[in-house]
Scaffold this active site. Structure first.
Site, mmCIF file in Angstrom:
data_model
loop_
_atom_site.group_PDB
_atom_site.id
_atom_site.type_symbol
_atom_site.label_atom_id
_atom_site.label_comp_id
_atom_site.label_asym_id
_atom_site.label_seq_id
_atom_site.Cartn_x
_atom_site.Cartn_y
_atom_site.Cartn_z
ATOM 1 C CG HIS A 120 30.576 -2.579 27.984
ATOM 2 N ND1 HIS A 120 30.268 -1.400 27.341
ATOM 3 C CD2 HIS A 120 31.926 -2.656 28.018
ATOM 4 C CE1 HIS A 120 31.388 -0.770 27.011
ATOM 5 N NE2 HIS A 120 32.415 -1.510 27.400
ATOM 6 C CG ASP A 155 28.793 0.193 23.887
ATOM 7 O OD1 ASP A 155 27.823 -0.454 23.423
ATOM 8 O OD2 ASP A 155 28.954 0.382 25.108
ATOM 9 C CG HIS A 199 27.573 -1.615 33.436
ATOM 10 N ND1 HIS A 199 27.882 -2.897 33.039
ATOM 11 C CD2 HIS A 199 27.926 -0.806 32.397
ATOM 12 C CE1 HIS A 199 28.422 -2.864 31.825
ATOM 13 N NE2 HIS A 199 28.452 -1.601 31.406
ATOM 14 C CG ASP A 201 26.141 -1.444 26.183
ATOM 15 O OD1 ASP A 201 25.932 -0.229 26.044
ATOM 16 O OD2 ASP A 201 27.237 -1.913 26.573
HETATM 17 C C1 SP5 Z 1 26.949 1.662 29.802
HETATM 18 C C2 SP5 Z 1 28.346 1.311 29.357
HETATM 19 O O1 SP5 Z 1 28.556 1.077 28.178
HETATM 20 N N1 SP5 Z 1 29.307 1.320 30.290
HETATM 21 C C3 SP5 Z 1 30.634 0.940 29.933
HETATM 22 C C4 SP5 Z 1 31.659 1.223 30.962
HETATM 23 C C5 SP5 Z 1 32.997 0.690 30.503
HETATM 24 N N2 SP5 Z 1 34.089 1.323 31.122
HETATM 25 C C6 SP5 Z 1 35.323 0.617 30.860
HETATM 26 C C7 SP5 Z 1 36.508 1.337 31.340
HETATM 27 C C8 SP5 Z 1 37.809 0.591 31.198
HETATM 28 C C9 SP5 Z 1 38.092 0.099 29.815
HETATM 29 N N3 SP5 Z 1 38.994 0.902 29.075
HETATM 30 C C10 SP5 Z 1 39.202 0.362 27.751
HETATM 31 C C11 SP5 Z 1 39.665 1.407 26.776
HETATM 32 C C12 SP5 Z 1 39.754 0.793 25.404
HETATM 33 N N4 SP5 Z 1 40.397 1.670 24.481
HETATM 34 ZN ZN ZN Z 2 28.497 -0.462 26.907
#
Ligand code: SP5
Ligand code: ZN
Length: 324
Positions: free
Chosen positions: A181, A267, A144, A179
């Site tokens: 994301h 993830d 990211h 990943d």
């Molecule tokens: C490297 C990596 O995987 N970073 C991911 C960062 C994601 N952070 C998201 C935070 C907000 C989302 N919360 C969602 C909770 C779902 N239960």
């Molecule tokens: Zn991720």
């Protein structure tokens, strides 16, 4: 005996301890826990699948191949200004160099992020020295982070740093990001570059980072057509996932790089607290197998994955598939 995979690992990653993140205005426990890497390591040891090596040292100048001096100095100075147990949350609206509220800065953050980057650089070095598969247990993750900012638990873009290392040695490389994301940082860094970047991820309509990862983000200038986003729906299962992976690998085959960097995040597992796909533990063997059947030496860079047990089980299956 089964073939082994070279694993770059430093136990010092446990010194990276982000305690909190801000989610919907509330402080919650930070998801980037050391257990998520430690469980993978233990699993590979128990199954005698890992040949572990420590990261080498590199001149700090390598950081500047990806990150701007302004960002590097900002992160270093911010970290140095903090006291032992401080946790600084960057102002995300234009003041600081960070785009979310999940990426706090601690006194040792610069050092720890650089250690993680050195794991990726060591992996790049090893893959150039004729290893077939190298797995870098990087933490904090990197995909990211872009040239100018941190975010999503990431400070330095480990995969991009490894890619520049390989380019500097005169070889071609592509980056495939698995990943859950979208790899917004990696995409940004190579957006106008001819290096091929591909990501399979949760659609930004429903998944973090929400503002990028759409199909129409295809690159620009020299990089036009050289960024490919494959956003998928909530609950994606293995059949759909493998179809996307096949598509990604055929694009990589057309591009024909000398090496392939795979940003790897578990993830995508159904039991991950941050993801939204429905991949099961056994599915990772078919994903690994498909990658292992390609013609390129593979450099795996660990990104996310927030259920330590699911990570360990998925990693074991995945590398069984790769080594098959
Ligand atoms: C490297 C990596 O995987 N970073 C991911 C960062 C994601 N952070 C998201 C935070 C907000 C989302 N919360 C969602 C909770 C779902 N239960
Ligand atoms: Zn991720």
């Amino acid at each position: 005996m089964m073939k082994m995979i070279k694993v770059v690992y430093s136990h010092d990653h446990v010194k990276h301890i982000p305690k909190h993140e801000i989610d919907k205005g509330k402080f919650i426990e930070n998801y980037d826990k050391s257990e998520r890497i430690e469980r993978i390591r233990e699993k590979l040891i128990v199954h005698e699948m890992g040949d572990f090596v420590e990261p080498h040292d590199f001149p700090i100048s390598y950081l500047y191949t990806v990150h701007s001096p302004v960002y590097i100095e900002w992160l270093k100075n911010k970290a140095m200004s903090l006291k032992k147990n401080d946790e600084y949350f960057p102002e995300v609206f234009g003041y600081d160099r960070c785009f979310d509220t999940g990426t706090p800065i601690m006194r040792n953050t610069f050092e720890q992020a650089w250690l993680s980057a050195k794991m990726a650089l060591t992996g790049a070095k090893l893959i150039l020295e004729d290893e077939d598969f190298v797995y870098c247990l990087c933490r904090p993750p990197g995909h990211h982070a872009n040239s100018l900012s941190c975010g999503g638990y990431c400070y330095f873009n480990n995969a991009a740093l490894a890619a520049f290392y390989i380019l500097k040695e005169g070889f071609d490389v592509a980056i495939l990001d698995l990943d859950f994301h979208h790899f917004n940082g990696t995409q940004d860094i190579f957006y106008a570059s001819n290096l091929l970047t591909i990501s399979i991820h949760g659609h930004p309509n429903w998944a973090y980072p929400w503002i990028s990862g759409f199909e129409w983000e295809n690159g620009e200038d020299e990089g036009l057509g050289r960024n490919i986003n494959i956003p998928l729906e909530k609950g994606t299962k293995i059949d759909e996932y493998l179809k996307s992976l096949e598509l990604a690998l055929s694009e990589i085959e057309n591009y024909d790089p000398d090496f392939l960097i795979v940003s790897l995040g578990f993830d995508t597992h159904e039991d991950d607290p941050q993801g939204g796909f429905s991949l099961k533990t056994d599915d990772y063997e078919s994903i690994g197998k498909m990658l292992g059947e390609t013609d390129y030496p593979l450099l795996f860079i660990q990104e996310g994955g927030y259920n330590p047990e699911a990570n360990a089980n998925a990693a074991l299956k995945f590398f069984k598939g790769v080594l098959r």
